[in-house]
Design an enzyme around this catalytic site. Sequence first.
Site, short mmCIF file in Angstrom:
data_model
loop_
_atom_site.label_atom_id
_atom_site.label_comp_id
_atom_site.label_asym_id
_atom_site.label_seq_id
_atom_site.Cartn_x
_atom_site.Cartn_y
_atom_site.Cartn_z
N THR A 56 0.85 -1.19 0.00
CA THR A 56 0.00 0.00 0.00
C THR A 56 0.88 1.24 0.00
O THR A 56 2.07 1.18 0.29
CB THR A 56 -0.94 0.01 1.22
OG1 THR A 56 -0.18 -0.05 2.41
CG2 THR A 56 -1.87 -1.20 1.18
N VAL A 80 1.55 4.53 1.51
CA VAL A 80 2.50 5.12 2.46
C VAL A 80 3.50 4.06 2.94
O VAL A 80 4.68 4.33 3.12
CB VAL A 80 1.75 5.72 3.67
CG1 VAL A 80 2.73 6.24 4.71
CG2 VAL A 80 0.85 6.84 3.21
N CYS A 81 3.01 2.85 3.14
CA CYS A 81 3.87 1.77 3.61
C CYS A 81 5.03 1.54 2.66
O CYS A 81 6.19 1.44 3.08
CB CYS A 81 3.06 0.47 3.75
SG CYS A 81 1.52 0.65 4.68
N SER A 82 4.72 1.47 1.36
CA SER A 82 5.77 1.17 0.38
C SER A 82 6.62 2.37 0.05
O SER A 82 7.82 2.24 -0.16
CB SER A 82 5.14 0.69 -0.94
OG SER A 82 4.41 -0.47 -0.74
#
Lengths: 230, 192
Positions: free
Chosen positions: B77, B79-81
């Site tokens: 996803t 922001v995570c990546s």
Amino acid sequence: MATATTTAASFSTAVRRLCVSTSTSIRLRHVTTSARPPTRLISTPTPHRLLPLLRFSATASPSSTTVSTISVGDKLPDATLSYFGSDGELKTITIADLTKGKKTVLFAVPGAFTPTCSQKHLPGFVEKAKELKAKGVDVIACVSVNDAFVMKAWKEDLKVGDEVLLVSDGNGVFTKALGAELDLTDKPVGLGVRSRRYSLLAEDGVVKVLNLEEGGSFTNSGAEDMLKAL
Amino acid sequence: MASALVRGARRFPPAMWGRGFAKVASGDDIVAAAPDVALQKARSWDEGVSSNFSTTPLNDLFQGKKVVIFGLPGAYTGVCSAQHVPSYQKNIDKFKAKGVNSVICVAVNDPYSMNAWAEKLQAKDAIEFYGDFDGKFHKSLELDIDLSAALLGPRSHRWSAYVEDGKIKALNVEKAPSEFKVSGAEVILDQI
């Protein structure tokens, strides 16, 4: 555990912010009206309701099967699935959208990035997609209890084009409604509740052909078997 | 029915998302807070088979070690990546310089998706990835959040912690999973 009952506006904001990254710009398209409560999240004009999503209970354990398993002659239960379009946008689509007035082949895999699914089941359908379509199939879709982000990454990883639509039954609602749940929570494989492997042909939403495997085995749910049945 | 649900939803203000705390706090023992919990190291299916799908108990991860651990809503996803994992990747040398033994990333994903994601981000050298596939770890710490409305199911908040020999020395939890203010590498580096 907090149940995420949010207002329509904050939900779409949250999803949009969750999706926004610097490398890809993903916009969640939606239609929010204050007059009509149901929030529309689809890119097609067909209206539908988000009931199955909002009702989802957050625990992973499935209820005891009060739903009987789907069989030939049944009408497919409606549900909302999600996927990333070729434009990179997160979209939702219903089973009705996928099957109404169409010949649809739906097949399910227990998990993205797992061997049989990645090496045999999905590739088999990608290979035979043209032949299936030549026999009158309008839509070929692969369903899994994985989220749409993982399905998109898996699709890119296996270099699948537009022949097969990879859709996410992220909350397992459709799988549960079919009675096709595969509970692997007590197994150390780390998959939780997934879907049994199956392939089916639906004509205008009514199941005509059904190959439902025991668990994740791969005996008759492949593309060739579906071709033979057509 | 839908209107009733949305009317019900209006009773829960968006502040439901605005939480910056967990069941545990600085000073608590992370292993004691989540007894009998094990995580699944990110791995390919073949690696799983050859390791008999072994799980890693929390004790093994934290006992006698200086660990920086961060959790996020989901592999692949936005922001995570794009921000969260890279922030730790970039600062790995600084963590090592401060005596940190391992940097761990955990999410409520199965270990195979975590593995494919970690390889895609080319982050496996710097960070150890673990899947909390049934959410038990996050549930025990009350860091879980239901993202069913966003079609993600039960997930985790975005958070980071510095743990020394199982004792939490610092804990940062974002107010909303889409935010990335307090759980990045720079913040926790200052807290070590």
